[in-house]
Scaffold this motif. Structure first.
Motif, PDB file in Angstrom:
ATOM      1  N   PHE A   1       0.810  -1.222   0.000  1.00  0.00           N
ATOM      2  CA  PHE A   1       0.000   0.000   0.000  1.00  0.00           C
ATOM      3  C   PHE A   1       0.842   1.269   0.000  1.00  0.00           C
ATOM      4  O   PHE A   1       0.326   2.350   0.198  1.00  0.00           O
ATOM      5  N   GLY A   2       2.156   1.118  -0.188  1.00  0.00           N
ATOM      6  CA  GLY A   2       3.009   2.293  -0.231  1.00  0.00           C
ATOM      7  C   GLY A   2       3.366   2.798   1.144  1.00  0.00           C
ATOM      8  O   GLY A   2       3.927   3.875   1.293  1.00  0.00           O
ATOM      9  N   HIS A   3       3.055   2.023   2.201  1.00  0.00           N
ATOM     10  CA  HIS A   3       3.403   2.436   3.548  1.00  0.00           C
ATOM     11  C   HIS A   3       4.637   1.673   4.000  1.00  0.00           C
ATOM     12  O   HIS A   3       4.842   0.524   3.645  1.00  0.00           O
ATOM     13  N   SER A   4       5.470   2.326   4.822  1.00  0.00           N
ATOM     14  CA  SER A   4       6.709   1.696   5.242  1.00  0.00           C
ATOM     15  C   SER A   4       6.475   0.587   6.253  1.00  0.00           C
ATOM     16  O   SER A   4       7.274  -0.302   6.400  1.00  0.00           O
ATOM     17  N   LYS A   5       5.363   0.633   6.999  1.00  0.00           N
ATOM     18  CA  LYS A   5       5.071  -0.421   7.975  1.00  0.00           C
ATOM     19  C   LYS A   5       3.694  -0.998   7.661  1.00  0.00           C
ATOM     20  O   LYS A   5       2.810  -0.273   7.240  1.00  0.00           O
ATOM     21  N   GLN A   6       3.547  -2.308   7.871  1.00  0.00           N
ATOM     22  CA  GLN A   6       2.242  -2.918   7.647  1.00  0.00           C
ATOM     23  C   GLN A   6       1.259  -2.403   8.687  1.00  0.00           C
ATOM     24  O   GLN A   6       1.415  -2.650   9.881  1.00  0.00           O
ATOM     25  N   ILE A   7       0.280  -1.663   8.248  1.00  0.00           N
ATOM     26  CA  ILE A   7      -0.756  -1.175   9.148  1.00  0.00           C
ATOM     27  C   ILE A   7      -1.803  -2.276   9.280  1.00  0.00           C
ATOM     28  O   ILE A   7      -2.169  -2.919   8.298  1.00  0.00           O
ATOM     29  N   THR A   8      -2.276  -2.490  10.491  1.00  0.00           N
ATOM     30  CA  THR A   8      -3.289  -3.513  10.729  1.00  0.00           C
ATOM     31  C   THR A   8      -4.611  -2.845  11.112  1.00  0.00           C
ATOM     32  O   THR A   8      -4.651  -1.665  11.486  1.00  0.00           O
ATOM     33  N   GLY A   9      -5.679  -3.644  11.062  1.00  0.00           N
ATOM     34  CA  GLY A   9      -6.987  -3.135  11.460  1.00  0.00           C
ATOM     35  C   GLY A   9      -7.003  -2.661  12.906  1.00  0.00           C
ATOM     36  O   GLY A   9      -7.638  -1.666  13.243  1.00  0.00           O
ATOM     37  N   VAL A  10      -6.278  -3.363  13.760  1.00  0.00           N
ATOM     38  CA  VAL A  10      -6.212  -2.966  15.181  1.00  0.00           C
ATOM     39  C   VAL A  10      -5.578  -1.580  15.295  1.00  0.00           C
ATOM     40  O   VAL A  10      -6.029  -0.731  16.071  1.00  0.00           O
ATOM     41  N   MET A  11      -4.554  -1.321  14.498  1.00  0.00           N
ATOM     42  CA  MET A  11      -3.904  -0.010  14.538  1.00  0.00           C
ATOM     43  C   MET A  11      -4.861   1.088  14.090  1.00  0.00           C
ATOM     44  O   MET A  11      -4.867   2.192  14.658  1.00  0.00           O
ATOM     45  N   VAL A  12      -5.673   0.810  13.080  1.00  0.00           N
ATOM     46  CA  VAL A  12      -6.666   1.800  12.627  1.00  0.00           C
ATOM     47  C   VAL A  12      -7.649   2.093  13.767  1.00  0.00           C
ATOM     48  O   VAL A  12      -7.982   3.241  14.045  1.00  0.00           O
ATOM     49  N   SER A  13      -8.074   1.049  14.449  1.00  0.00           N
ATOM     50  CA  SER A  13      -8.989   1.221  15.574  1.00  0.00           C
ATOM     51  C   SER A  13      -8.339   2.059  16.677  1.00  0.00           C
ATOM     52  O   SER A  13      -8.944   2.997  17.208  1.00  0.00           O
ATOM     53  N   TYR A  14      -7.081   1.766  17.007  1.00  0.00           N
ATOM     54  CA  TYR A  14      -6.401   2.493  18.083  1.00  0.00           C
ATOM     55  C   TYR A  14      -6.160   3.954  17.726  1.00  0.00           C
ATOM     56  O   TYR A  14      -6.049   4.796  18.610  1.00  0.00           O
ATOM     57  N   TYR A  15      -6.070   4.250  16.451  1.00  0.00           N
ATOM     58  CA  TYR A  15      -5.933   5.655  16.030  1.00  0.00           C
ATOM     59  C   TYR A  15      -7.071   6.492  16.613  1.00  0.00           C
ATOM     60  O   TYR A  15      -6.879   7.634  17.019  1.00  0.00           O
ATOM     61  N   PHE A  16      -8.272   5.894  16.655  1.00  0.00           N
ATOM     62  CA  PHE A  16      -9.431   6.634  17.161  1.00  0.00           C
ATOM     63  C   PHE A  16      -9.548   6.548  18.689  1.00  0.00           C
ATOM     64  O   PHE A  16     -10.126   7.426  19.309  1.00  0.00           O
ATOM     65  N   ILE A  17      -9.011   5.504  19.261  1.00  0.00           N
ATOM     66  CA  ILE A  17      -9.169   5.298  20.712  1.00  0.00           C
ATOM     67  C   ILE A  17      -8.105   6.076  21.483  1.00  0.00           C
ATOM     68  O   ILE A  17      -8.407   6.812  22.427  1.00  0.00           O
ATOM     69  N   CYS A  18      -6.843   5.944  21.077  1.00  0.00           N
ATOM     70  CA  CYS A  18      -5.750   6.648  21.765  1.00  0.00           C
ATOM     71  C   CYS A  18      -4.485   6.532  20.936  1.00  0.00           C
ATOM     72  O   CYS A  18      -4.050   5.425  20.601  1.00  0.00           O
ATOM     73  N   LYS A  19      -3.882   7.675  20.622  1.00  0.00           N
ATOM     74  CA  LYS A  19      -2.683   7.684  19.764  1.00  0.00           C
ATOM     75  C   LYS A  19      -1.492   7.013  20.474  1.00  0.00           C
ATOM     76  O   LYS A  19      -0.643   6.412  19.837  1.00  0.00           O
ATOM     77  N   ARG A  20      -1.474   7.136  21.794  1.00  0.00           N
ATOM     78  CA  ARG A  20      -0.388   6.494  22.560  1.00  0.00           C
ATOM     79  C   ARG A  20      -0.514   4.958  22.490  1.00  0.00           C
ATOM     80  O   ARG A  20       0.461   4.250  22.319  1.00  0.00           O
ATOM     81  N   LYS A  21      -1.736   4.496  22.598  1.00  0.00           N
ATOM     82  CA  LYS A  21      -2.010   3.051  22.484  1.00  0.00           C
ATOM     83  C   LYS A  21      -1.590   2.532  21.104  1.00  0.00           C
ATOM     84  O   LYS A  21      -0.998   1.467  20.970  1.00  0.00           O
ATOM     85  N   LEU A  22      -1.924   3.314  20.088  1.00  0.00           N
ATOM     86  CA  LEU A  22      -1.522   2.985  18.721  1.00  0.00           C
ATOM     87  C   LEU A  22       0.001   2.852  18.635  1.00  0.00           C
ATOM     88  O   LEU A  22       0.521   1.886  18.069  1.00  0.00           O
ATOM     89  N   TRP A  23       0.690   3.818  19.167  1.00  0.00           N
ATOM     90  CA  TRP A  23       2.156   3.844  19.104  1.00  0.00           C
ATOM     91  C   TRP A  23       2.743   2.617  19.795  1.00  0.00           C
ATOM     92  O   TRP A  23       3.621   1.934  19.262  1.00  0.00           O
ATOM     93  N   LEU A  24       2.245   2.324  21.012  1.00  0.00           N
ATOM     94  CA  LEU A  24       2.767   1.183  21.781  1.00  0.00           C
ATOM     95  C   LEU A  24       2.513  -0.128  21.039  1.00  0.00           C
ATOM     96  O   LEU A  24       3.402  -0.976  20.932  1.00  0.00           O
ATOM     97  N   TYR A  25       1.306  -0.252  20.529  1.00  0.00           N
ATOM     98  CA  TYR A  25       0.940  -1.488  19.805  1.00  0.00           C
ATOM     99  C   TYR A  25       1.817  -1.647  18.555  1.00  0.00           C
ATOM    100  O   TYR A  25       2.315  -2.734  18.259  1.00  0.00           O
TER     101      TYR A  25
END
Ligand code: SF4
Length: 171
Positions: free
Chosen positions: A5-29
């Protein structure tokens, strides 16, 4: 190296969800600091998931980015997510939209249904040109967040049920 998808890291569905829940949680995950398996809230959610719609489900896992149940209905492939509550409805919506987008890139057309059995509620999700553009912007923002230093704690009611709370409030 960029992925499909042209992104340097494989983004997962969980990461998309965490984007809305908490950016820190996203980062840690995203940095593989994953505490979900031990959290009681997650275990309850998993139990509801396993006990709901048992006869209809089959599990689909693709490249670690998608892990979702699917079912066939009226000649369509329907991705089916079962959630404990609709408290994170926006996160649930974009997570499933990401799965639809991911499959679409492989030429697989599907639609989505998010079910909240405890609330007797269901939401349909369809990939369109409009929401695909929104999703791409979100994916770019996710990449930027995980490249930067650890975001600050958000200190809201979300923290009390978060799998990372011990990490956040000790560190
Ligand atoms: S405990 Fe709060 S700040 Fe820490 S990751 Fe969870 S939601 Fe974010």
């Amino acid at each position: 190296m960029n992925n499909l998808f042209g992104h340097s890291k494989q983004i997962t569905g969980v990461m998309v969800s965490y984007y809305f829940i908490c950016k820190r949680k996203l980062w840690l995950y995203a940095r593989n600091i994953q505490l979900e398996n031990e959290n009681e809230e997650v275990l309850i959610g998993r139990q509801i998931h396993e006990e709901s719609y048992r006869r209809e489900k089959k599990n689909i896992t693709i490249l670690d980015a998608i892990n979702v149940d699917f079912l066939h209905k009226k000649n369509k492939l329907i991705l089916n997510e079962v959630k404990k509550s609709s408290i994170n409805e926006e996160a649930d919506y974009y997570q499933l939209l990401y799965y639809l987008y991911f499959l679409d890139r492989y030429g697989v057309k599907a639609e989505g249904e998010i079910r909240y059995p405890k609330e007797n509620k269901k939401k349909n999700v369809t990939l369109t040109e409009e929401n695909k553009k929104e999703l791409l912007l979100i994916l770019n923002k996710i990449e930027k967040i995980i490249e930067k230093p650890l975001p600050k704690k958000i200190k809201t009611s979300k923290c009390t049920k978060c799998a990372y709370k011990d990490f956040c409030y000790v560190v």
